[in-house]
Scaffold this active site. Structure first.
Site, PDB file in Angstrom:
ATOM      1  N   PHE A 235      34.854  47.101  33.253  1.00 23.93           N
ATOM      2  CA  PHE A 235      35.704  47.996  34.299  1.00 23.93           C
ATOM      3  C   PHE A 235      34.825  49.264  34.545  1.00 23.93           C
ATOM      4  CE2 PHE A 235      38.957  45.995  31.703  1.00 23.93           C
ATOM      5  CZ  PHE A 235      39.365  45.060  32.777  1.00 23.93           C
ATOM      6  N   GLY A 462      33.558  39.444  34.597  1.00 28.31           N
ATOM      7  CA  GLY A 462      34.669  38.960  34.871  1.00 28.31           C
ATOM      8  C   GLY A 462      35.301  38.417  36.266  1.00 28.31           C
ATOM      9  N   LYS A 605      40.601  31.867  45.459  1.00 26.98           N
ATOM     10  CA  LYS A 605      41.263  31.952  43.865  1.00 26.98           C
ATOM     11  C   LYS A 605      40.944  32.999  43.013  1.00 26.98           C
ATOM     12  CE  LYS A 605      42.438  28.486  40.453  1.00 26.98           C
ATOM     13  NZ  LYS A 605      42.214  27.109  39.942  1.00 26.98           N
ATOM     14  N   THR A 606      39.433  32.891  42.914  1.00 25.05           N
ATOM     15  CA  THR A 606      38.836  34.154  41.984  1.00 25.05           C
ATOM     16  C   THR A 606      39.332  35.319  42.746  1.00 25.05           C
ATOM     17  OG1 THR A 606      36.925  33.541  43.036  1.00 25.05           O
ATOM     18  CG2 THR A 606      37.370  32.728  40.755  1.00 25.05           C
ATOM     19  N   GLN A 610      41.278  38.518  40.772  1.00 20.15           N
ATOM     20  CA  GLN A 610      40.626  40.045  40.824  1.00 20.15           C
ATOM     21  C   GLN A 610      41.553  41.034  41.275  1.00 20.15           C
ATOM     22  OE1 GLN A 610      36.815  40.119  42.577  1.00 20.15           O
ATOM     23  NE2 GLN A 610      36.610  42.166  41.402  1.00 20.15           N
ATOM     24  N   LYS A 673      32.880  42.234  52.052  1.00 24.45           N
ATOM     25  CA  LYS A 673      32.796  44.114  51.910  1.00 24.45           C
ATOM     26  C   LYS A 673      33.014  44.373  50.333  1.00 24.45           C
ATOM     27  CE  LYS A 673      35.431  45.331  55.368  1.00 24.45           C
ATOM     28  NZ  LYS A 673      36.155  46.052  56.597  1.00 24.45           N
ATOM     29  N   GLY A 674      33.674  43.410  49.541  1.00 19.15           N
ATOM     30  CA  GLY A 674      34.017  43.791  47.987  1.00 19.15           C
ATOM     31  C   GLY A 674      35.368  44.396  47.827  1.00 19.15           C
ATOM     32  N   GLY A 676      36.389  44.590  44.211  1.00 19.11           N
ATOM     33  CA  GLY A 676      36.702  45.078  42.825  1.00 19.11           C
ATOM     34  C   GLY A 676      37.436  46.400  42.551  1.00 19.11           C
ATOM     35  N   GLU A 677      37.047  47.269  43.310  1.00 21.96           N
ATOM     36  CA  GLU A 677      37.453  48.671  43.197  1.00 21.96           C
ATOM     37  C   GLU A 677      38.930  48.805  43.926  1.00 21.96           C
ATOM     38  OE1 GLU A 677      35.229  50.097  41.375  1.00 21.96           O
ATOM     39  OE2 GLU A 677      33.628  48.790  41.867  1.00 21.96           O
TER      40      GLU A 677
END
Lengths: 717, 327
Positions: A235, A462, A605-606, A610, A673-674, A676-677
């Site tokens: 994180f 992760g 799925k992943t 997330q 474009k992402g 995670g955040e």
């Protein structure tokens, strides 16, 4: 196995290894002759170490060394005038104490238990000095960070806010929040001779770790091997090389044997960063039709006396909505605390909490639906940089989210909807996070049996990076996923950026895309076909036919200048439905629905996993997480998993994600474009706004706990 | 953790004898609290006496009620058919505490012996009269959000963290102990004590005494019961306030009421004045509100736990409402 294309739902390629114990994390390499290091924390908050009595510890069974500033081997990167100075705390370099819990000694023994026992025998004498840990009473010490990046921002004349027909001026705060991944931070290090060292360490960037360790010990980068194949969550807490990692390498050098240093859970609360305590003032001025006249956003954050930490907590107010007049100001207050570090959704999660709550407050003053208010101020280009968006589909997010959460059931008047004893409320919180693409390298190697190995020195903390990369390669090569192995987490692989800022699929995914595309062309060339052929390749027959033992190709990949003409962001809208018990103040988050414009989604799925994980993190930010320091002593009073509350299963009910799934035409060849955040940004305001809608109680200081609900209800009368 | 002697015994008398030898000794049952405290050097025993082999695990009917062996696990008690049928309040209270994994290990006697969660008790570098008598109370002017509003002293404002004990106290359980001077019994409500000037003493056990069993009297509350636990998350958090409510409602009138509260005192806190008030009254919210107000007489809050003065009566009301609503 059937072929997959980009966008399908694929299970984690390493899932089986992870659930069967076949995945080895950095603390799980039982090297021969391994010694164990345990850190001893300072019990004072500021001052100098006068003496350390380590006799009992040194004489304790199994102990091989007690390392303190009295005997620590010199770390070249810690020295004044070092070619590549190490930033931050220089552990065991001198006698200074900057914060409570700062390590004063490292005990190394033959077993972890022996080292732990001996660490408890260390006694230190300190010269105590005055200190400051109390953020609120030191606000006047706030300074603008060094360098121009954080200077005050002004667009138009924000003082017009005062004359606006409708205005909101409020203060919002959030406490320090700890990353606390499941896997503890751990480093195993050993030297081969005087100038070659190998580490198994928890890292989000093996190349960055390699550079840091090489700089610290003044050895060539190629002589440092970093392995971090599996990471049990980070994180942001493993974005940098921490002082304890250098200490493990130092100990291994001193003892000439492998040393493993694992932080305890309690040490995870003081030594590996956190999202800093931040107070924000928001001003919104609007016309009676809801159009914004002015936004002001001032933020003050905690930092450390020994190292400056900054983040973009005010930036979101400059570009998320169309306001002709904007002022932002950002300051930090250096305190006697450990240094913060970026935590999921860094800066924007903090800023979005304040901005999106203030906007919600404004919607009630205007008697306007919160989504209608956001649509009124929707912007089709970036008002901060005067550039077109590379892509933006936030309106679609609003529409889908409203339908999925049941927005039509949302009461316009707070505290007017009940289900049995429970008050019911709905809320929304929007977010944005910059979409980036960095330079990355990848290598592909075809083996005689028709399988391929693809390599890049990225990390997977992760999200399922290996899975996403495998999907991209499978799509381009026309190979089943089980014929593809993606290797990462090893600094000897082709150079790639650190996993951070939601940029891995964009950067490394592009490298994988490009190297696979080039590889196909190469094969078409070798087999006498036109380069732009679309013919399926008979992979297992290829090498025998060409009479080659293997075939490989490396490629560097980076964006082009076109991207500079666009503003690139991922956008999100989180919708929440919350139940609140009016007598006890207990809350249940019945539903979170995340809607996201993150460009093309590589593996649904992943990606959905997330998003769910990020929403749980946001739930913790909103309702449970708070690191508390007793300012009389400068010590954390809840630095453990019993007293520092992360959400548990009983707090997490229905969470779903929707992706607009439209490729961004500018950022990279796949159009990602992402996420995670963005998975966390906007969750806390959505929940705070839903709680207000349920109760009529506006809580501006996170976390929102039952006592604050009852306090607010008392004020309602 | 310090170096210690470990004894495993199959016989209560031997266990008690081992306890009275020189040096600091501790009985070890589930270990869910003690081992943590040892790791943090809050408890540094010279000798651990593992009592797990003792024949104290049974849950069995007595002439009028139920006997719960001191080593019966929290899970076994909470899920026992006779407990669920005749003492559902106890099941609710136990299952409101800790996590499934901890309840599988924790025992009845061990749960009664668990120490406070006051953060200063847990930090060996700071003053705490309970851990280090005479050193002072850091909580008085410190982070006292979780702390007592009843029965505290200037020496200690810590609270007992057990949910099970609130249930036991509310159900008028009786504790049987065995010691060097023989066997004796006491009311569950007399087992734990208020801090006074000796906060290091959590309970009224005499040196060497071992908890053998807890007896529940004949069931009075098989139906109208509730356990409301207000906490910072929906599981695995200690109570800000908890309330155990049991009503015996006959023909629309409360015949008797038993009420206990957790998270408010150094011991499970029985609300006897409210119980007396409710007896003979109708089970209606107006009476619940009054009962809650009566319960708060004498409450005293500190800087960070003033919310408990509102939360406690609210939780009492909520628990009474829920108990009365059960058909």
């Amino acid at each position: 196995m059937k072929k997959v294309v980009i966008g399908e739902s694929v299970s984690r390629v390493d899932g089986r290894l992870k659930v069967t114990g076949g995945a080895h994390y950095s603390g799980e390499y039982p090297l021969p002759n391994l010694a164990y290091g345990v850190l001893v924390p300072a019990s004072v908050t500021s001052g100098t170490i006068v003496d350390i009595d380590s006799k009992a510890a040194a004489g304790s069974p199994g102990v091989r060394a007690v390392i303190t500033h009295f005997n620590a081997p010199r770390v070249p990167g810690y020295q004044a005038g070092a070619a590549k100075p190490v930033r931050g705390l220089k552990l065991f370099a001198d006698n200074k104490i900057y914060f409570n819990g700062q390590p004063i000694a490292l005990v190394v023994a033959d077993t972890f238990e022996q080292a732990t026992f001996a660490a408890g025998l260390i006694k230190a004498k300190y010269n105590r000095e005055s200190f400051a840990t109390d953020f609120r009473s030191n606000l006047e010490k706030g300074v603008t960070p060094q360098g121009g990046r954080y200077k005050d921002y002004a667009r138009g004349d924000a003082s017009l806010l005062d004359n606006a027909p409708v205005k909101i001026k409020q203060e919002y705060s959030l406490p320090s929040e700890m990353h606390n991944p499941m896997e503890l931070h751990v480093t195993t290090a050993w030297w081969d001779g005087d100038d070659r060292v190998t580490l198994y360490t928890k890292s989000q960037g093996v190349i960055s770790s390699q550079r840091s360790i090489a700089a610290a010990f003044d050895i060539p980068e190629k002589n440092v091997q970093i392995n971090s194949r599996f990471v049990g969550g980070a994180f942001g807490s493993s974005l940098r090389t921490w002082p304890h990692e250098v200490a493990a390498v130092q100990a291994a050098k001193m003892l000439k044997r492998p040393v493993k240093l694992t932080l305890t859970r309690e040490q995870m609360f003081t030594l590996v960063g956190y999202r800093p305590l931040t107070i924000q003032k928001i001003g919104l001025g609007a016309n009676t039709d809801g159009s914004l006249i002015a936004i002001t956003h001032e933020s003050v954050s905690q930092s450390a006396v020994y190292e400056e930490f900054t983040e973009n907590s005010v930036n979101i107010s400059r570009f998320l909505y169309a306001s002709p007049n904007v002022m932002t100001r950002y300051k930090i207050v250096p305190l006697n605390v450990g240094v913060p570090t970026p935590m999921r959704g860094p800066g924007e999660a903090t800023g979005a909490f304040a901005l999106e709550c203030a906007l919600d407050e404004l919607s009630y003053v205007l008697k306007m639906d919160p989504i209608a208010l956001r649509l009124k101020n929707y912007t089709e280009s970036d008002p901060e940089r005067n550039l077109p968006w590379s892509s933006k589909h936030l309106k679609e997010c609003y529409e889908v989210g409203m339908e999925k959460i049941g927005w039509s059931n949302r009461p316009a008047v707070p505290r007017s909807l009940k289900d049995g004893e429970w008050l019911v409320g709905y809320g929304v919180g929007c977010g944005a996070f910059g979409a980036y693409r960095g330079k990355a390298n990848a290598k592909i190697k075809l083996l005689p049996d028709g399988t391929v190995i693809i390599q890049s020195a990225t990390s997977d903390i992760g999200p399922g990076t290996g899975t996403a990369m495998t999907v991209i390669a499978a799509d381009i090569l026309g190979l089943p996923t089980d014929k593809i192995t993606f290797e990462l987490g090893d600094s000897s692989l082709p150079v790639a950026p650190t996993q951070g800022g939601s940029a891995t699929v964009s950067s490394v995914g592009s490298a994988v895309h490009d190297v696979c595309t080039a590889f196909k062309k190469k094969i078409y060339g070798l087999t006498g076909k036109p380069e732009d052929s679309t013919e399926a390749i008979a992979w297992s027959e290829l090498l025998p036919k060409l009479n080659l033992p293997y075939l490989e190709l490396s490629q560097e990949s980076q964006g082009n200048d076109t991207a500079k003409n666009y503003s690139m962001y991922s956008f999100s809208a989180h919708f929440a439905k919350v139940y609140v018990h009016p007598l006890t103040g207990m809350m249940q988050v019945k539903q979170i629905f995340a809607t996201v414009d993150a460009g093309k989604i590589v593996s649904h799925k992943t990606a959905a996993s997330q998003m769910i994980g990020g929403a749980v993190g946001g739930l913790g930010m909103a309702m449970t997480e708070e690191a508390v320091i007793d300012d009389r002593y400068g010590r954390l009073v809840n630095g453990n998993f019993a007293d520092y509350h992360v959400p548990v299963n009983a707090d997490v009910q229905q969470i779903d994600a929707y992706f607009t799934d439209k490729p961004d035409p500018i950022i990279n060849p796949v159009g990602t474009k992402g996420i995670g955040e963005i998975s966390l940004i906007g969750v806390a305001p959505a929940l705070a706004n839903a709680i207000y809608n349920a109760t009529g109680v506006r809580i501006r200081d996170l976390p929102i706990t039952p006592d604050k609900i009852l306090e607010g209800e008392e004020k309602l009368g | 953790m310090n170096q210690f002697e470990y004894i495993r015994t199959t016989d209560s008398k031997a266990a008690i004898k081992a306890m009275t030898k020189t040096g600091e000794a501790q009985f070890l049952a589930g270990g869910t609290n003690l081992v943590d405290l040892m790791k943090m050097r809050i408890v540094v025993p010279d000798r651990l006496i593992d009592i797990n082999p003792l024949p104290l695990r049974d849950i069995e009917k007595t002439l009028t009620g139920l006997r719960i062996g001191a080593l019966a696990s929290n899970s076994e008690v909470a899920e026992h058919p006779l407990v669920k049928k005749n003492y559902p309040l106890l099941s609710l209270a136990i299952n409101a505490g800790a996590s499934a994994q901890l309840r599988n290990m924790a025992t009845t006697g061990g749960n009664m012996m668990q120490r406070t969660r006051c953060p200063y008790f847990f930090d060996v570098t700071l003053p705490c009269n309970k851990r280090s008598p005479g050193s002072g109370c850091s909580a008085l002017e410190g982070y006292n959000r979780m702390h007592a509003i009843f029965g505290a002293s200037t020496a200690c404002i810590a609270v007992n963290p057990s949910d099970m004990s609130v249930g036991m106290a509310t159900l008028d359980a009786v504790v049987h102990v065995s010691g060097p001077k023989g066997d004796r019994s006491m009311k569950f409500t007399d087992f734990h004590r208020l801090p006074g000037n000796e906060p290091q003493k959590d309970n009224n056990l005499l040196p060497g005494e071992l908890i053998i069993a807890v007896d529940l009297p004949a069931s009075r509350y098989p139906q109208n019961v509730a356990y409301v636990k207000v906490r910072d998350r929906n599981s695995y958090a200690f109570a800000l306030i908890s309330v155990a409510a049991a009503l015996d409602i006959r023909d629309g009138i409360i015949h008797t009421a038993s009420l206990g509260m957790g998270g408010v005192a150094h011991k499970p806190w029985r609300l006897t004045a409210a119980e007396a008030f409710l007896a003979g009254k109708k089970p209606v919210d107006e009476n619940f509100r009054k009962a809650a107000a009566i319960s708060m007489e004498g409450a005293k809050a500190y800087v960070l736990n003033k919310f408990k003065l509102t939360m406690a009566p609210n939780a009492i009301r909520a628990a009474l409402q829920q108990a009365a609503a059960k058909a």
